[in-house]
Design a protein around this motif. Structure first.
Motif, mmCIF file in Angstrom:
data_model
loop_
_atom_site.group_PDB
_atom_site.id
_atom_site.type_symbol
_atom_site.label_atom_id
_atom_site.label_comp_id
_atom_site.label_asym_id
_atom_site.label_seq_id
_atom_site.Cartn_x
_atom_site.Cartn_y
_atom_site.Cartn_z
ATOM 1 N N LYS A 81 0.828 -1.208 0.000
ATOM 2 C CA LYS A 81 0.000 0.000 0.000
ATOM 3 C C LYS A 81 0.860 1.254 0.000
ATOM 4 N N CYS A 82 0.244 2.351 -0.467
ATOM 5 C CA CYS A 82 0.930 3.639 -0.439
ATOM 6 C C CYS A 82 1.064 4.112 1.008
ATOM 7 N N VAL A 83 2.157 4.804 1.297
ATOM 8 C CA VAL A 83 2.325 5.313 2.655
ATOM 9 C C VAL A 83 1.498 6.580 2.896
ATOM 10 N N ASN A 84 1.110 7.257 1.812
ATOM 11 C CA ASN A 84 0.384 8.526 1.966
ATOM 12 C C ASN A 84 -1.106 8.405 1.740
ATOM 13 N N CYS A 85 -1.548 7.323 1.102
ATOM 14 C CA CYS A 85 -2.939 7.243 0.668
ATOM 15 C C CYS A 85 -3.533 5.882 1.002
ATOM 16 N N ASP A 86 -4.863 5.870 0.890
ATOM 17 C CA ASP A 86 -5.615 4.645 1.028
ATOM 18 C C ASP A 86 -5.635 3.930 -0.308
ATOM 19 N N SER A 87 -4.498 3.550 -0.843
ATOM 20 C CA SER A 87 -4.561 2.906 -2.150
ATOM 21 C C SER A 87 -3.404 1.945 -2.322
ATOM 22 N N TRP A 88 -3.601 0.987 -3.205
ATOM 23 C CA TRP A 88 -2.560 0.009 -3.466
ATOM 24 C C TRP A 88 -1.523 0.579 -4.405
ATOM 25 N N GLN A 138 4.016 2.144 -7.975
ATOM 26 C CA GLN A 138 3.648 3.553 -7.987
ATOM 27 C C GLN A 138 2.251 3.750 -7.412
ATOM 28 N N CYS A 139 2.066 4.872 -6.693
ATOM 29 C CA CYS A 139 0.727 5.245 -6.248
ATOM 30 C C CYS A 139 0.122 6.163 -7.303
ATOM 31 N N HIS A 140 -1.041 5.803 -7.816
ATOM 32 C CA HIS A 140 -1.651 6.617 -8.868
ATOM 33 C C HIS A 140 -2.371 7.846 -8.310
ATOM 34 N N GLY A 171 1.569 9.836 -6.592
ATOM 35 C CA GLY A 171 2.836 9.761 -7.309
ATOM 36 C C GLY A 171 3.966 9.099 -6.518
ATOM 37 N N TYR A 172 3.701 8.722 -5.268
ATOM 38 C CA TYR A 172 4.723 8.046 -4.452
ATOM 39 C C TYR A 172 5.177 6.775 -5.163
ATOM 40 N N PHE A 173 6.488 6.507 -5.144
ATOM 41 C CA PHE A 173 6.877 5.197 -5.641
ATOM 42 C C PHE A 173 8.005 4.572 -4.848
#
Ligand code: ADP
Ligand code: ZN
Length: 724
Positions: free
Chosen positions: A441-448, A459-461, A464-466
C-alpha cells in the motif's frame, strides 16, 4: 488634483476588492499596479459601489496603470457570477483571467544578435550558430534555436562570452493570423448542411443560444462547427473552441490548419511562459481570431467573443477539481449568456444534464444521423464471462477470451489495426504476498501500489509516491513471494504478444504519452501503420480517427460500473461508446468486443443495440427517483487535514449546526471514499436539494457558523462530479 477612491480586485484567495486612491478616474476593467503589504501586485479596477470608510489620506495609492487594454465588462460580470455560483473567491477567477503579470506590459522589443568576435574554443555546437548567423545575420535567440539543433544554454553561453552581440531590435509580432474567410471547405451532406446553416444563423443573431450538436462519432460534427467559426470570423468576432485535453489534441490541430490555412491560438497549462504571455496579449487585444483551449481558456478576457464551442461536452475533464472547482461546460453556457452569444455543445454521447435541457427546450438540438461517407457503426460482440467456456479461458493468468483472441488475430492478419482497451495503467493493479497475503500500500494514501514493469517500480496513482519492490515481504519476511494480481495494460500487451509474436504492439497510456511531442509521435506511428495492436487506457478513447483501425476489444467493460458514483452508468456508457467509436471509421467495417460479467446491464444492452436514447431514459428515471442531478442539486463538502481527530470533529461539528430545512437534506458526515489521501484524512458531507432551491446561499450561511481550525482545509464542490 481630483483624487478618486477605486476598488481593485487582486488575484488572491479573496472575495472582495480593496480600496486604493487613484490620481484620476479609472474605468472598471483597468489593469493597475498597487502596493500589497511590502510587495506590488497587479489588480483590476472593479465595479463596486460599497462606500469606503477610511479617510482618503490613509488609503494606499494606485502605483501605475498598465499599458494594456481594459478587461471587458462581460469578463468582470462573468467573474462575479462564477464566484457566486461556485462559492470560490473572485480573486482566484481573476487569476485565471490574468494568469501572469508580464503579459500586461506592451509588446516587447526583441533583441537580434549578430556575430561579434570569434575567440575561445568553438565547439561543433557553437560552430552551427556561427554558420547560421554568417548566412542569416541579425536573428533572435528563438530564431537561432529553431534553425539549428543547438540549445538555448549554448546560445546564452555565446552571448555571455561575447561571441555574439545585440545588433538591433524587432517589435514582437502577433503570431496569429486571420484565416482566409473565402476559402471553401468540403461539400457538406444534407444533414450536415442543415446543421451548419442553423449554427451560422445563430452566429449572425448576436444573441444567446445554446445548441446541442448531437451526432455519432465520425458524422462530421467538427466540419459542421467549422462553418460556424467561419461565420464568426466573417463577423470580425473571436471564437473559442474548448477541447478536453487540448495539449494532446494534435489531430484536431492538424485538421484546423488544413481547413483554415493558419494555426489557431492554443491555451493550456503546458504552454511556456513566453507562449502564455504572447497568446494572452493577442487575446486581450482581439488579435487571436480563434482560440482552442482547455477549460481554463474560458476565463480569458475576450473583447470580441462571438462563439463558444464545447467539443465532447460530456467529458469529465471539463470539471476542475482543484483550487477553483467549476465545470467549464456549464460555465461556457453562462459565459455565452452574459456575453449574448451562441454556445454549441458537441457530442455523440451527450450528458444527461444536457439531454434534459434539450427536452425542456432550454437548448436547441441538431442531429447528424450517420457516419460520413457511408462508414457504418461497428458490430458489437459480447463475451459473457460468466459462462463455463469463458471461465475456462479467462483465468488468473489470461484475460482475453478465445473468440476475442481469434478475431484479434484475424484482424492483424488482414493487415488492419486493432485496439485493446483497459482503463488501468501499469502491469498489475495489486501486488500481494502469496504466503501471508500482505498487500503493498501507499504510505500517503488509502490505495494500493501499482506495479509498472518498464520502471520496475511500484507507484501510487493518487499521489505519485513510488518505491521498488521489497526483497522480502514486510509481513512474513519470506523472499520471492510477490505475485501480481489482475491485469493492467502492460500485462494485456504481454498476453497479446504471446499469441501474436510478430505483431507490433504499442502501449498507450499517460505514462507513455506524457508530453504533446510523444503523443504526436505515437499518433504518427499509428497513422503510418507502424503499429498493429494498440493497448491503451482512456487516453485513446477520445476523438482520434484512424481509418485502418477496425477492431476494438474492451478487456473489462464493467470496470467503472460499481464505483459508488451516481453517474457510474452514464460515464461507463459514454466511455464504452467512445472507445467503440474508434473502430471502423474508414471504409472498412468495425468490430467491437466487450468482455463483461453483466451482459444484461442496461449499459451493455444499449451499447450492443445502439440504443442510446433508451438508455438515457432509464438512467433519467433512476436519477429522478432519487432526486439526483440533473433533477436535484448537490453540494459536496470535504474537510481534510493531517490530524485525524481534528478532521472528524470538525465534520461532526458542522453536522450539528446544520439548519433544519424541509427542502435540504444532509448526507454524512462520513469518511470520504478515499479516506486518506496524500497524508491527509478526509471526511465528506453531501447536501442535497431540489432543482430550484438556492442551495449556495444556504450552504454559505451554514458554513459561516463554524470556525475551522487553521490546520484544516475545506473544499466546497458545487455540482460534484467526483465522489471519491
Ligand atoms: P465527428 O467530429 O462527428 O467525429 P468529423 O468531423 O471528425 O466527425 O468527421 C469524420 C471524418 O469524416 C473526418 O475525417 C472528416 O474530415 C470527414 N468528413 C466529415 N464530413 C465531411 C464532408 N462533408 N466532406 C468530406 N469529408 C468529411
Ligand atoms: Zn499515494
Amino acid at each position: 488634483m481630483n483624487k478618486q477612491v477605486v476598488k481593485v480586485l487582486l488575484p488572491l484567495r479573496l472575495d472582495e476588492p480593496f480600496d486604493y486612491v487613484a490620481p484620476e478616474v479609472l474605468q472598471p476593467g483597468s489593469v493597475v499596479q498597487v502596493p500589497l503589504g511590502n510587495r506590488k501586485s497587479f489588480g483590476v479596477v472593479w465595479p463596486d459601489s460599497t462606500p469606503c470608510n477610511l479617510p482618503i489620506d490613509r488609503i494606499k495609492p494606485v502605483l501605475a496603470h498598465y499599458d494594456c487594454p481594459a478587461i471587458p465588462q462581460v469578463s468582470l460580470d462573468f467573474v462575479d457570477w462564477a464566484s457566486e455560483y461556485t462559492l470560490a473567491p473572485k480573486g482566484l477567477f481573476l487569476r485565471m483571467m490574468i494568469p501572469m503579470e508580464d503579459g500586461l506590459h506592451s509588446n516587447k522589443a526583441i533583441p537580434l544578435y549578430d556575430l561579434y568576435e570569434l575567440k575561445g574554443r568553438i565547439t561543433p555546437q557553437r560552430q552551427q550558430v556561427v554558420d547560421y548567423l554568417t548566412e542569416h545575420p541579425c536573428r533572435s535567440v528563438e530564431d537561432i534555436e529553431e534553425a539549428t539543433s543547438v540549445s538555448r544554454a549554448v546560445i546564452n553561453g555565446m552571448i555571455k562570452a561575447e561571441l555574439l552581440t545585440i545588433k538591433d531590435f524587432r517589435e514582437e509580432a502577433c503570431p496569429f493570423q486571420m484565416p482566409d474567410v473565402n476559402q471553401s471547405g468540403p461539400t457538406l451532406n444534407d444533414s450536415q448542411q442543415v446543421a451548419a446553416d442553423r449554427l451560422i444563423q445563430r452566429v449572425k443573431d448576436h444573441q444567446f443560444s445554446a445548441t446541442l450538436l448531437d451526432g455519432v462519432t465520425g458524422s462530421g460534427k467538427t466540419e459542421v462547427y467549422y462553418e460556424a467559426i467561419l461565420e464568426a470570423l466573417k463577423q470580425g468576432k473571436q471564437s473559442l473552441v474548448m477541447l478536453p485535453e487540448i495539449a494532446l489534441s494534435t489531430q484536431w490541430l492538424q485538421r484546423f490548419e488544413e481547413r483554415f490555412g493558419v494555426k489557431p491560438a492554443i491555451w493550456h497549462s503546458e504552454l511556456t511562459s513566453a507562449q502564455r504571455r504572447i497568446t494572452w496579449r493577442a487575446i486581450v487585444e482581439g488579435k487571436a481570431p480563434v482560440v482552442v483551449g482547455a477549460r481554463s481558456a474560458l476565463f480569458l478576457p475576450y473583447p470580441k467573443l462571438g462563439l463558444i464551442i464545447v467539443d465532447e461536452e460530456h467529458d469529465g475533464s471539463y470539471k476542475q477539481e482543484e483550487q477553483v472547482i467549476y465545470n467549464a461546460r456549464d460555465m461556457a453556457v453562462v459565459r455565452a449568456q452574459i456575453g449574448n452569444l451562441p454556445c454549441v455543445l458537441a457530442s455523440a454521447t451527450p450528458s444527461l444534464e444536457t439531454m434534459i435541457n434539450v427536452q425542456t427546450a432550454k437548448y436547441d438540438v441538431l442531429h447528424l444521423e450517420s457516419r460520413f461517407g457511408g462508414a457504418t457503426m461497428p458490430d458489437v460482440h459480447v463475451v459473457d464471462l460468466r459462462t463455463a467456456k469463458s471461465k475456462k479461458e479467462v483465468s488468473s493468468q489470461k484475460w482475453l477470451a478465445e473468440d476475442l483472441r481469434q478475431a484479434l488475430a484475424e484482424t492483424v492478419e488482414r493487415g488492419e489495426q486493432a485496439m485493446l482497451f483497459l482503463n488501468r495503467r501499469g502491469y498489475a493493479p495489486l501486488t500481494l504476498c502469496s504466503d501471508c497475503g500482505e498487500r503493498l500500500k501507499c504510505v500517503n494514501c488509502d490505495s494500493w501500489l501499482v506495479h509498472h514493469q518498464n520502471s520496475t517500480k511500484l507507484q501510487c496513482h493518487h499521489c505519485g509516491y513510488f518505491s521498488s519492490l521489497p526483497n522480502q515481504c514486510p509481513g512474513c519476511e519470506e523472499k520471492d513471494t510477490w505475485v501480481a494480481c489482475g491485469p493492467g495494460v502492460e500485462r494485456i500487451a504481454e498476453e497479446a504478444q504471446s499469441f501474436l509474436p510478430k505483431a507490433r504492439l504499442g502501449i498507450l497510456t499517460s505514462d507513455t504519452m506524457n508530453t504533446p511531442k510523444k503523443m504526436a509521435e505515437i499518433i504518427g506511428q499509428i497513422q503510418d501503420h507502424q503499429l498493429d495492436v494498440l493497448v491503451g487506457t482512456q487516453i485513446m478513447a477520445k476523438g482520434y480517427h484512424f481509418p485502418k483501425l477496425t477492431f476494438v476489444g474492451v478487456v473489462d467493460a464493467d470496470i467503472s460500473l460499481s464505483n459508488g458514483d451516481l453517474r457510474a452508468a452514464e460515464k461507463t456508457y459514454q466511455l464504452l461508446h467512445q472507445v467503440a467509436g474508434r473502430s471502423g471509421r474508414g471504409e472498412l467495417p468495425g468490430h467491437v468486443w466487450l468482455q463483461t460479467y453483466s451482459p444484461e446491464n442496461p449499459v451493455m444492452q444499449a451499447i450492443c443495440k445502439g440504443q442510446r436514447d433508451q438508455f438515457l431514459a432509464i438512467e433519467s428515471e433512476e436519477r429522478k427517483s432519487h432526486g439526483f442531478p440533473p433533477f436535484g442539486r448537490l453540494i459536496s463538502i470535504i474537510i481534510s487535514g493531517k490530524h485525524r481527530y481534528d478532521v472528524e470533529n470538525a465534520a461532526k461539528a458542522l453536522a450539528r449546526v446544520f439548519p433544519h430545512n424541509e427542502s435540504v437534506q444532509l448526507m454524512g458526515p462520513s469518511p470520504a471514499a478515499i479516506a486518506f489521501l496524500r497524508g491527509h484524512t478526509r471526511w465528506r458531507l453531501l447536501v442535497k436539494s431540489n432543482r430550484r432551491y438556492p442551495l449556495q446561499k444556504f450552504v454559505k450561511s451554514w458554513l459561516s457558523q463554524v470556525e475551522l481550525k487553521s490546520n484544516l482545509r475545506l473544499k466546497i464542490d458545487v455540482d460534484p462530479y467526483n465522489f471519491m
